[in-house]
Design an enzyme around this catalytic site. Structure first.
Site, short mmCIF file in Angstrom:
data_model
loop_
_atom_site.label_atom_id
_atom_site.label_comp_id
_atom_site.label_asym_id
_atom_site.label_seq_id
_atom_site.Cartn_x
_atom_site.Cartn_y
_atom_site.Cartn_z
N HIS A 77 -29.78 29.88 -30.39
CA HIS A 77 -30.75 29.45 -29.37
C HIS A 77 -30.08 28.56 -28.36
O HIS A 77 -28.99 28.01 -28.59
CB HIS A 77 -31.95 28.74 -30.01
CG HIS A 77 -31.67 27.35 -30.45
ND1 HIS A 77 -31.77 26.27 -29.60
CD2 HIS A 77 -31.27 26.86 -31.65
CE1 HIS A 77 -31.46 25.17 -30.28
NE2 HIS A 77 -31.14 25.50 -31.51
N CYS A 78 -30.73 28.44 -27.22
CA CYS A 78 -30.36 27.48 -26.19
C CYS A 78 -31.64 26.77 -25.81
O CYS A 78 -32.54 26.66 -26.64
CB CYS A 78 -29.68 28.17 -25.00
SG CYS A 78 -30.67 29.47 -24.23
N SER A 79 -31.76 26.33 -24.60
CA SER A 79 -32.97 25.59 -24.21
C SER A 79 -34.19 26.50 -24.16
O SER A 79 -35.24 26.19 -24.72
CB SER A 79 -32.75 24.90 -22.87
OG SER A 79 -33.83 24.05 -22.59
N SER A 81 -33.75 30.13 -24.54
CA SER A 81 -33.35 31.40 -25.17
C SER A 81 -33.60 32.59 -24.26
O SER A 81 -34.04 33.65 -24.70
CB SER A 81 -34.01 31.59 -26.53
OG SER A 81 -33.47 30.67 -27.47
N PHE A 120 -35.15 25.86 -27.78
CA PHE A 120 -35.46 24.53 -28.28
C PHE A 120 -36.51 23.82 -27.44
O PHE A 120 -37.20 22.93 -27.95
CB PHE A 120 -34.20 23.65 -28.40
CG PHE A 120 -34.49 22.34 -29.05
CD1 PHE A 120 -34.65 22.27 -30.42
CD2 PHE A 120 -34.66 21.19 -28.31
CE1 PHE A 120 -34.96 21.07 -31.04
CE2 PHE A 120 -34.97 19.98 -28.91
CZ PHE A 120 -35.12 19.92 -30.29
#
Length: 145
Positions: A77-79, A81, A120
């Protein structure tokens, strides 16, 4: 022709449930979480995650595939996604397939590669007060994102 990614998606609530189940049974090692956020990693993260910034990910992916060859499930994941998380999942999956073809990983060792839907930003907003899921959450950091 339709595009189908080589990875799956999971919602925040489904992942929270799976993460809690895993952490309630220390002998059950199901999920490994890879957070590919860069500077935006500050301000909170999934408890127990591993941060590999997206700018460094291509240089570390082969080593990561080797380290996680026996993991049952790997969550990226990233901020949000939308770009970095899915891209990392795709690169990881392709690198893993190459390692299987080269005989470096047993092809019978199945692995679920998953992306956290809405990243996230959503997960942290939902679970920021739940210490078993999120750590180092800083409300101030999220006011300007």
């Amino acid at each position: 022709m339709s595009f189908k990614p080589s990875y799956n998606y999971i919602t925040a609530s489904d992942f929270a449930k799976a993460w809690r189940e895993q952490n309630s049974k220390p002998s059950q090692k199901g999920w490994t979480v890879i957070d590919v956020r860069d500077d935006d990693f500050e301000g909170g993260h999934i408890k127990g995650c591993r941060n590999i910034p997206s700018t460094q990910f291509p240089d570390q992916v082969e080593k990561l595939v080797e380290e996680l060859k026996n993991a049952k499930s790997v969550l990226f994941h990233c901020s949000l996604s939308q770009a970095r998380g899915p891209k990392a999942a795709r690169i990881y999956k392709e690198t893993r397939e190459d390692a299987i073809q080269a005989g470096k990983i047993d092809s019978k060792q199945e692995q679920n590669v998953t992306v956290l839907r809405e990243g996230f930003s959503n997960f942290g907003a939902l679970y920021k007060n739940e210490e078993d899921l999120v750590e180092d959450y800083d409300e101030e950091s999220w006011k300007y994102r």
